[in-house]
Design an enzyme around this catalytic site. Structure first.
Site, short mmCIF file in Angstrom:
data_model
loop_
_atom_site.label_atom_id
_atom_site.label_comp_id
_atom_site.label_asym_id
_atom_site.label_seq_id
_atom_site.Cartn_x
_atom_site.Cartn_y
_atom_site.Cartn_z
CG ASP A 98 -2.35 0.14 0.97
OD1 ASP A 98 -2.72 1.14 0.33
OD2 ASP A 98 -3.13 -0.74 1.37
CG ASP A 200 -5.41 5.16 1.13
OD1 ASP A 200 -6.35 4.35 1.16
OD2 ASP A 200 -5.37 6.19 1.84
CD GLU A 264 -9.14 3.36 -1.49
OE1 GLU A 264 -9.95 2.81 -0.73
OE2 GLU A 264 -8.33 4.22 -1.10
CG HIS A 325 -9.16 -2.33 4.07
ND1 HIS A 325 -8.86 -2.31 2.72
CD2 HIS A 325 -8.83 -1.10 4.52
CE1 HIS A 325 -8.37 -1.12 2.40
NE2 HIS A 325 -8.34 -0.37 3.48
CG ASP A 326 -11.87 0.95 3.43
OD1 ASP A 326 -11.56 0.92 4.63
OD2 ASP A 326 -11.17 1.48 2.55
#
Length: 522
Positions: A98, A200, A264, A325-326
């Site tokens: 990430d 991100d 993302e 994960h969100d």
């Protein structure tokens, strides 16, 4: 571009706090991930993407970075990561990190120096503004985690911007020295053998230079939607200047052959595809999250596939995501039976699939009592059901206390279905979710039509979606019953054999409830 690993392969997301705890502190770590690399290789994925592992105060569990060129001791050290990369490469696995460019931690040395005085050499590395005439925030921009996106710093008499927590000040990507420092941080990891980055919130890095107010959101629902949705983020997200930053990141990645840049992006389709860049100079894979929010029915999904394929720029390679994960887990969104259908959908569509850890054993969201909540999003927006802890619970390896994840108390509770929802139990069951994923991944890898062929939607009835994958005369037909009732095939049944059914047999004719099949078409 033919044969690129990120085109043909499958990405597997590892949330490091929750994957495997080697040192027994209840929190996953790099040594734990390293020990599970043979599992990932046997599963059949091609790359693991590891969510942030940099030094961090953990205000947002690693998305508040205090050093872009280090490893948090909670997870290990650089030597452990080097060993992980070497072991992964020996097993034929790629490693993606990430990268968090929109903001740092407020404990990063850059920000500490930036806030020391208005004359600091690092002042312009962050976004500082004078108060409004009434002394309040400079404009109406809101944090994605609730409240104003501006925090007043009494020592220097200005506000700093943070589109997330106040512990996550936004970096100023209009400042050349900041840009160069961040690009060099990317090179630091690429030189160590990292195979690419998932970037991100890449669409947030540039903000309106005039700092204009965002307009009201006419669709905002008070008490239901997150506070950040009160205004449309037209001046804080997806600005045209962002494309220059993405292209520059791509240039950095391209200095190292065979690496990948993934962005993302929570954007509508017409904006998502812009991030491929002019002449494909942007992200290799702008993340396509549209399946997460699309109604779970054949017509909606069929329409999405056609619209996405039509919108891709020439040569642009698609990608698909069912969860991360969100977002709530796919098994919680559509149910355990349809999660098997979803697995076949994800792994037979054209493009690069990204799997989320635990989906291969059918993990569901685990309810977290409010007194155990760890997610700052939920703590800032209490009782709206927006927290992300339920989908971040520990991986289940064995049917015992700690689930084989840890030998101590896990950082989040594990859940009450660990007896059946675990790797060891499912590995011995040919009809388990894990066995289905292994069969799908093996078939995808061995079939050019599935990992690299074209796609054509053949039919979308009230219940069933059917599409063809074709490569150099090799034809596969995929049919998916997206309901819990029997359903007629919406087209003449292919005359070839049934290669795989989510029910684990080779029955032909009418689709059974929650069944999906792959045919080799003759």
């Amino acid at each position: 571009m033919d044969g690129s690993w990120w085109r043909d392969g499958v990405v597997y997301q590892v949330y490091p706090r929750s994957f495997a705890d080697a040192n027994g502190d209840g929190i996953g770590d790099l040594e734990g991930i390293r020990g599970k690399l043979p599992y990932l290789a046997e599963l059949g994925v091609d790359a693991l993407w590891i969510s942030p592992i940099y030094p961090s105060p953990m205000a947002d569990f690693g998305y508040d970075v205090s050093d872009y060129r280090g490893i948090d001791p909670l997870f290990g050290d650089i030597g452990t990561l080097d060993a992980l990369i070497a072991d992964a490469h020996a097993l034929g696995l790629k490693v993606i990190l990430d990268f968090v460019p929109n903001h740092s931690s407020d404990e990063h040395p850059w920000f500490r120096e930036s806030r020391r005085s208005r004359d600091s050499a690092y002042r312009d590395w962050y976004i500082w503004r004078d108060p409004a005439p009434d002394g309040g925030p400079p404009n109406n921009w809101l944090s994605n985690f609730g409240g104003s996106a501006w925090t007043f710093d009494a020592a220097t008499g200005q506000y700093y911007l943070h589109l997330f927590l106040d512990k996550q000040p936004d970096l100023n990507w209009r400042h050349p020295p900041l840009r160069e420092a961040m690009y060099e941080s990317m090179r630091f990891w690429l030189r160590r053998g990292v195979d690419g980055f998932r970037v991100d919130v890449i669409y947030h890095v540039m903000k309106d230079a005039a700092f204009r107010d965002n307009p009201p959101n006419p669709d905002f629902r008070q008490g239901i939607d997150a506070d950040a949705h009160r205004f449309l983020p037209v001046h804080t997200a997806d600005l045209p200047e962002t494309q220059g930053v993405v292209a520059a990141m791509r240039d950095v990645v391209d200095e190292f052959p065979g690496r990948v840049l993934i962005g993302e992006l929570y954007l509508p389709l017409d904006r998502l595809v812009v991030y491929y860049g002019e002449n494909l100079s942007g992200a290799h894979l702008p993340f396509n999250f549209l399946l997460i929010g699309t109604p779970w029915d054949a017509r909606s999904i069929g329409d999405l596939i056609k619209r996405y394929e039509a919108a891709l720029p020439p040569g642009g390679w698609p990608n698909w995501v069912l969860g991360n994960h969100d977002k709530p887990r796919i098994a919680s969104r559509v149910g355990a039976a349809q999660a098997r259908v979803a697995a076949m959908l994800l792994l037979t569509l054209r493009g690069t699939p990204t799997m989320y850890y635990g989906d291969e054993i059918g993990m569901r969201d685990v309810p977290i009592p409010f007194d155990e909540v760890r997610d700052p999003f939920e703590l800032n927006e209490p009782h709206k059901g927006l927290g992300r802890d339920p989908q971040r619970t520990p991986m289940r390896w064995f049917p015992r206390s700690g689930a084989g994840f840890t030998r101590s108390t896990p950082w989040l509770r594990i859940g009450d279905d660990v007896d059946t929802c675990n790797v060891a139990t499912q590995a011995d069951d040919p009809r388990s979710m894990l066995s289905l994923y292994k069969a799908l991944l093996r078939l995808r890898r061995d079939t050019p039509a599935l990992h690299g062929g074209d796609v054509t939607v053949l039919a979308a009835s009230d219940a069933v979606l059917a599409y063809e994958r074709r490569s150099a005369g090799d034809r596969r037909i995929v049919v998916l019953n997206l309901t819990d009732a029997p359903a007629a095939l919406p087209l003449p049944e292919p005359t070839g054999v049934v290669l795989l059914s989510t029910h684990g047999d080779e029955v032909r004719g009418e689709l059974r409830p929650n069944e999906a099949r792959i045919y080799r078409a003759s």
